[in-house]
Design a protein around this motif. Structure first.
Motif, mmCIF file in Angstrom:
data_model
loop_
_atom_site.group_PDB
_atom_site.id
_atom_site.type_symbol
_atom_site.label_atom_id
_atom_site.label_comp_id
_atom_site.label_asym_id
_atom_site.label_seq_id
_atom_site.Cartn_x
_atom_site.Cartn_y
_atom_site.Cartn_z
ATOM 1 N N GLU A 175 0.854 -1.191 0.000
ATOM 2 C CA GLU A 175 0.000 0.000 0.000
ATOM 3 C C GLU A 175 0.891 1.244 0.000
ATOM 4 N N ASP A 176 0.522 2.275 -0.784
ATOM 5 C CA ASP A 176 1.333 3.493 -0.861
ATOM 6 C C ASP A 176 1.592 4.105 0.511
ATOM 7 N N ASP A 177 0.547 4.113 1.319
ATOM 8 C CA ASP A 177 0.653 4.738 2.638
ATOM 9 C C ASP A 177 0.993 3.704 3.716
#
Ligand code: HEC
Length: 186
Positions: A175-177
């Motif tokens: 996940e990007d975050d």
């Protein structure tokens, strides 16, 4: 919700979460986690969680839900903030209930008995680990002590920076975050 399904085998998951969290380190190099600085920071974070009624006796409960491996069979997730050493950051707490086969009802009725671990992500100050969005990772046992990998290293800090296949960072990097359950925290 933005959960992805993992096509991982049970062994792959066990490896990813607990077994084999040993980064390859040359002699004299600091491990990316489990150092004195990491464990003392984790202790401060635990105290902040207890003070906020997020951990320990009398911790706030929610309606638990059926979990996805590797975290547990039944989970509870909380989003809040904490202040450690003057820095305020996002704090995401996941309570992991077990053992295998435990039902949501059992975890709800007897949370103390079924609580297996508390996994935590805390957004530290810029520069702590910029490559990995400055998350501090910790895996606590219900009494607030830190869980260990098979090599005896305590699971707190950048777990496991530099290892692309095992550990909190490797899996959450999907996940990007680094957060699976929400886009609300950047
Ligand atoms: C093999 C993959 C994997 C590994 C390894 C892993 N996690 Fe997770 N983690 C997940 C998944 C999937 C979720 C979403 C679970 C849910 O709530 O349904 C999650 C959720 C979380 C959350 C809630 C925030 C979020 O991402 O939604 C925290 C906190 C967390 N994990 C901490 C940790 C810590 C600390 C470690 C290492 C000790 C770790 N995780 C290792 C897959 C992993």
């Amino acid at each position: 919700m933005k959960l992805k399904t993992f096509g991982m085998t049970a062994t792959g998951i066990a490896l990813a979460l607990g077994v084999g969290l040993t980064a390859t380190l040359s002699v004299g190099q600091m491990a990316p986690f489990g150092n004195e600085e990491d464990t003392s920071y984790a202790a401060s974070l635990w105290t902040a969680m207890v003070d906020a009624n997020m951990a320990g006796d009398g911790a706030i409960r929610t309606l638990p839900y059926k979990g996805i491996e590797p975290h547990g069979f039944v989970l509870e997730t909380f989003y809040t903030k904490a202040t450690i050493d003057g820095h305020t950051g996002d704090l995401v707490i996941k309570r992991n209930y077990g053992p295998e086969g435990v039902s949501v009802e059992q975890a709800q009725e007897n949370g103390v008995e079924h609580l297996a671990a508390i996994t935590v992500m805390f957004k530290r100050e810029d520069g702590y680990d910029a490559e990995n969005k400055n998350w501090f990772w910790a895996k606590y046992l219900p009494d607030g002590s830190l869980d260990k990998n098979p090599a005896g290293m305590q699971l707190a800090g950048r777990v496991v920076k530099g290892n692309d296949t095992a550990g909190c960072i490797a899996c959450h990097a999907a996940e990007d975050d680094y957060l699976f359950t929400t886009n609300a925290i950047k």
